[in-house]
Every structure is written in C-alpha cells, then in structure tokens.
Design a protein around this motif. Structure first.
Motif, PDB file in Angstrom:
ATOM      1  N   SER A 267       0.884  -1.279   0.065  1.00  0.00           N
ATOM      2  CA  SER A 267       0.092  -0.038   0.059  1.00  0.00           C
ATOM      3  C   SER A 267       0.839   1.469  -0.076  1.00  0.00           C
ATOM      4  CB  SER A 267      -1.015   0.045   1.302  1.00  0.00           C
ATOM      5  OG  SER A 267      -1.714  -1.096   1.072  1.00  0.00           O
ATOM      6  N   PHE A 268       1.895   1.382   0.769  1.00  0.00           N
ATOM      7  CA  PHE A 268       2.676   2.503   0.826  1.00  0.00           C
ATOM      8  C   PHE A 268       3.775   2.694  -0.033  1.00  0.00           C
ATOM      9  CE2 PHE A 268       1.467   1.793   5.734  1.00  0.00           C
ATOM     10  CZ  PHE A 268       0.419   2.673   5.669  1.00  0.00           C
ATOM     11  N   GLU A 269       4.140   1.517  -0.624  1.00  0.00           N
ATOM     12  CA  GLU A 269       5.332   1.768  -1.798  1.00  0.00           C
ATOM     13  C   GLU A 269       4.998   1.422  -3.138  1.00  0.00           C
ATOM     14  OE1 GLU A 269       8.218   2.422  -0.719  1.00  0.00           O
ATOM     15  OE2 GLU A 269       7.545   2.575   1.459  1.00  0.00           O
ATOM     16  N   MET A 313       8.383   2.609   7.262  1.00  0.00           N
ATOM     17  CA  MET A 313       9.528   2.406   7.954  1.00  0.00           C
ATOM     18  C   MET A 313       8.945   2.280   9.470  1.00  0.00           C
ATOM     19  SD  MET A 313      12.353   5.279   6.764  1.00  0.00           S
ATOM     20  CE  MET A 313      13.596   4.634   8.068  1.00  0.00           C
ATOM     21  N   LEU A 314       7.807   2.956   9.928  1.00  0.00           N
ATOM     22  CA  LEU A 314       7.372   2.877  11.085  1.00  0.00           C
ATOM     23  C   LEU A 314       6.622   1.575  11.182  1.00  0.00           C
ATOM     24  CD1 LEU A 314       6.560   4.085  13.707  1.00  0.00           C
ATOM     25  CD2 LEU A 314       4.437   5.128  12.548  1.00  0.00           C
ATOM     26  N   VAL A 318       7.760  -1.681  13.922  1.00  0.00           N
ATOM     27  CA  VAL A 318       6.789  -2.409  14.924  1.00  0.00           C
ATOM     28  C   VAL A 318       7.040  -4.021  14.532  1.00  0.00           C
ATOM     29  CG1 VAL A 318       4.401  -3.015  15.291  1.00  0.00           C
ATOM     30  CG2 VAL A 318       5.110  -0.738  15.007  1.00  0.00           C
ATOM     31  N   LEU A 319       7.141  -4.326  13.445  1.00  0.00           N
ATOM     32  CA  LEU A 319       7.452  -5.738  12.778  1.00  0.00           C
ATOM     33  C   LEU A 319       8.683  -6.432  13.360  1.00  0.00           C
ATOM     34  CD1 LEU A 319       5.814  -5.743   9.303  1.00  0.00           C
ATOM     35  CD2 LEU A 319       4.784  -6.716  11.301  1.00  0.00           C
ATOM     36  N   MET A 320       9.704  -5.129  13.288  1.00  0.00           N
ATOM     37  CA  MET A 320      11.018  -5.852  13.798  1.00  0.00           C
ATOM     38  C   MET A 320      10.996  -6.086  15.068  1.00  0.00           C
ATOM     39  SD  MET A 320      13.796  -3.931  11.237  1.00  0.00           S
ATOM     40  CE  MET A 320      13.418  -2.336  12.069  1.00  0.00           C
ATOM     41  N   ASP A 397      14.234   9.192  12.900  1.00  0.00           N
ATOM     42  CA  ASP A 397      13.533   7.690  12.194  1.00  0.00           C
ATOM     43  C   ASP A 397      14.743   6.893  11.759  1.00  0.00           C
ATOM     44  OD1 ASP A 397      14.768   9.542  10.403  1.00  0.00           O
ATOM     45  OD2 ASP A 397      13.319   9.533   8.906  1.00  0.00           O
ATOM     46  N   ALA A 398      15.927   7.538  11.364  1.00  0.00           N
ATOM     47  CA  ALA A 398      16.995   6.681  11.084  1.00  0.00           C
ATOM     48  C   ALA A 398      17.483   5.747  12.186  1.00  0.00           C
ATOM     49  CB  ALA A 398      18.054   7.342  10.276  1.00  0.00           C
TER      50      ALA A 398
END
Length: 465
Positions: A267-269, A313-314, A318-320, A397-398
C-alpha cells in the motif's frame, strides 16, 4: 594430624560442593547461554582480525571485527564493512561458521531452556499437556539436538540446491562458485542472519522468484521456532488431533502479522519510484511479499531501505520489534509475547478477571513475564536510539530504525551503520547481544526464579490512567 593428601582431598571436596551450589546450571542456567555466546563472539573477533581474513591481507580494526562477529553470532546482519569487498574467502567462511553456530545454538539452547522452565509446572498439568499435544518431553535433550541438526541441514540443503541451480543456469556462474553462493545465502536465510555476498543484498534479484521465494521459505521456517516445527512434523506423521497452545498462538499470530506486513508494504510503496514504483505488477507483488516478511527478522532487502516511505519504516519498526517465534532463529520480543499481551488487554477491556486463550487459562505469572520482556526491550531500544542521536548527526527515524533492527536482530538498515562513530557502533554491538539473548534469558530467569511469598502487605489500589 591428617596427611597433606587427606587435607588436599578434603579441600577439593569442599570446593566441589561449593562449586555445585554456584554453578550457573544449578540456579541460573541462562548464564551459560550468555557465556557461551560471548565466548563465540570473542573467538570470531580474533579470527576476523587475522590478516588472512581480509581481502587486502591486513589486520582488520578490532571494532569492525567485533561488530561483524557479534552480528554473525547473533544472526543479525548489520555490517560496518562491505561483506564481499572487505572479507576474503576465509573471512567469509568464518562469518558463515559463526552464523551457523549462532542459529544452531539459539534454537537448541532456547528449546532446552523452555523444557527446563516447563519442569516448574505441576505433574498433573505436565501429564495433561503431553497427553494432548505429545510435544517435547522433559529431559528430551537428545531429540532436541538431533531435531535441530536435522531440520537445519534439510532446509539449508534444499535451499542451497535451488539457489545453486538458479545461479548456474540463470546467471552463468560456474558450478563451484554457484554452490558457494547458494550455500552462504541458504545458511544466512535459514538462520535469519541477513548476510549476503552481494553489496546490495538481494536488490539485483528483486523480481526473480527463483531467488527470492526459496529465501523467504527458508527464513520463515527458521523464524517459526523449533518447537513449532517439531510439532508440525509430528502432526504430519501421525495426524494428531490436538495442537499445543504455543503452536497455535505462534502460527496464528505469525500469519496475521505477515498479512499485515505485506499489505502495508504494498500500500505505502506501490507508487514509490525509489522502491516498488519502478517494477511491473508481478515484480511489485514479489518484492512486496518479500519485504512484508523480511522484517520478521530475515534482514535481507530487495529494494533500497533508505528510500522507504516514513509510514513503511514505522510499520517495519513494529514488525522488527515483535520478531518471530520462540526458540527459533528470529529475534524480537517474539510473536507469542505480543499475542499474550494482546489477549491480556482484551480481557481487561471486557472487564474479565482471567485471561483465556483458545480454550486455555493463562497463568497470571505469564502476564508479568510478557510485560517485563516488552518493557525491558522497549527501554533498551529507547536508550540506544537516544545514545545514537547524541553520538551521531542522524535523525530520529534513522537511528530508531537502526536500534530496532539491532535489538530485533533483523539486519535491515537505512545505510547509516558504517557511518556511525565507533562509540555508536559499540552501542549497537551491545544492543545486538542484548536483543539476541535478552528475551530468552530474561523470560527463563523470571520463570525459574518464581517463588511464593509467605506474607502480603495490606492491599491499596492507586489511580491508573
């Protein structure tokens, strides 16, 4: 007066008695896991510092060697030097060996620690659970070791064969070099390590299903955890009716998060020219599927992570942080921990007093253990991200992405790892080590230290919220 021999023998007996009381496996067996991994990292660091380990034949700086050894043993995949460009064939072989040792050690030791914790259950509960699920028996160490070796070799061999064939027929590699590439990437994938012999990871193979799909299958199998794989194998052989609670929670949560990850990435990419926008529809679907599962801590990337949309990235953060299955090669707080806390919250919202999951009541002590693992993990990520912001010029964020990736032993990076100062890289070394062993040792230590209290203080309820 006793002879010197008798006095010496008596002294040795006293030392032996005290040693048995102080040995880690008597009270704190998790300490043995930590010590073993620390020793493996130390040996790997020394080997990588040897001139024979680098392409130039020079000594590698100890920080670079330590970082690479920690990343390999903790099956993370973050790198501060280019793997194919800096390391010689000998150095790459050392990295490969550390990945195998780290993945095998985690699966074996975590499974055995889980069995040791299971001994805290009552006899009736143990007999009931084993009758219904026929899961790993207590003290079944030999079957654990043999099972882990068998599963590892089978998955790695099959994946190596498929990748070798593809590298030979599809990319014109010689059989010997193709076999080396296939073996390295198969071992790295199954152990969720994320190390690649290509500087761009798997970006050049983003639209090649014969490379990406075998890698996905390998790191998903490794990330589910050996207890779940063992139970799936038993079910396929004997067609058993019952699944253990652990297997059902792991498989259900893993599948749910996989669907969410793939859907969010696509969706986002979809129209992002830096990632999926340059592919056709089949390529977008393949790369989206790959990256929806990679944060479960595979560490490989088939698109440039630095070009991801902030929302992607957000979601990836969460998944990581959640990671994969317990007693597997994946990191994070584990999907079971996440699912248990979700059920605890649902129970509290409903106003119920006891947590029930799939026909089973969840002990109160498990609530506390899951909450402790999550809060400690979140605290480590926060402290590491704060330290990296102070030590480096990079944005939140990085550094947050880098910190979560290190704690979850994922290996995905926006490309800032090698640009961090040495102090920042050492922060990530500590975070990788804590992230790989912390949830396992903390959960087992909490369970093994559980004991009743002979008295309670008067009850008083503070205001919450």
């Amino acid at each position: 007066m006793s002879s010197p021999v008798a006095r010496g023998a008596a002294w040795l007996r006293r030392i032996a008695r005290r040693s048995r009381r102080l040995l880690p496996d008597s009270k704190h067996p998790a300490q043995m896991v930590v010590a073993g991994f620390a020793l493996a990292i130390a040996v790997g660091t020394v080997l990588l510092m040897l001139p024979i380990s680098s392409e130039t034949g020079t000594v590698t700086h100890w920080v670079n060697a330590l970082f690479t050894a920690t990343s390999a043993v903790c099956v993370t995949g973050l790198v501060v030097v280019d793997t194919p460009g800096h390391w010689s064939t000998f150095g790459e072989s050392v990295v490969l060996g550390m990945i195998q040792i780290g993945g095998f050690g985690i699966m074996t030791l975590a499974s055995m620690l889980g069995m040791l914790v299971a001994r805290r259950f009552g006899l009736r509960m143990r007999r009931t659970a084993q009758t219904e699920t026929k899961s790993l028996g207590l003290g079944d160490i030999r079957s654990v070791v043999a099972g882990v070796i068998t599963v590892s070799l089978i998955v790695e061999l099959v994946t190596t064969t498929v990748l070798t064939t593809r590298f030979t027929l599809g990319y014109g590699e010689s059989l010997q070099h193709a076999a080396y590439l296939g073996l390295f990437h198969a071992v790295s994938a199954f152990n969720n390590a994320g190390f690649s012999l290509y500087s761009d990871s798997l970006v050049r193979f983003a639209t090649d299903p014969w490379i990406c799909l075998p890698m996905v299958i390998a790191f998903v199998i490794g990330g589910l955890g050996f207890p779940v794989l063992f139970e799936i194998g038993r079910r396929l052989r004997h067609q058993r009716r019952y699944w253990s609670l652990h297997a059902r929670v792991t498989l259900g949560t893993y599948a749910t998060l996989a669907v969410i990850g793939v859907a969010a990435f696509l969706s986002f990419e979809w129209n992002n020219p830096g990632t999926l926008g340059r592919f056709g529809v089949p390529g977008k679907l393949l790369a989206g599927f790959f990256h929806g599962l990679a944060p479960r801590t595979a560490g490989f990337n088939s698109v440039d992570v630095g070009e991801l949309h902030p929302a992607t990235m957000l979601v990836t953060d969460v998944l990581m942080f959640i990671g994969g299955g317990s007693a597997g090669t994946a990191g994070g707080i584990k999907v079971t921990t996440f699912a248990l806390l979700a059920f605890v919250i649902l129970t509290e919202v409903r106003g119920e007093t006891n947590v029930h999951i799939l026909g089973r009541k969840l002990p109160v002590v498990v609530h506390r253990q899951a909450l402790t693992v999550v809060l400690v993990g979140g605290g480590l990520v926060f402290v590491a991200a704060l330290a990296l912001m102070v030590l480096s010029p990079f944005r939140l964020d990085a550094v947050l992405f880098e910190s979560v990736s290190a704690f979850g032993t994922v290996g995905l990076s926006t490309g800032i790892t090698s640009q961090l100062p040495q102090a920042g890289q050492l922060v990530l070394v500590l975070l990788m080590f804590a992230g790989r062993l912390g949830p396992i040792t903390l959960a087992s230590a909490l369970a093994l230290r559980e004991r009743g209290r002979r008295y309670d203080f008067p009850e008083e309820r503070p205001i919450v919220g």
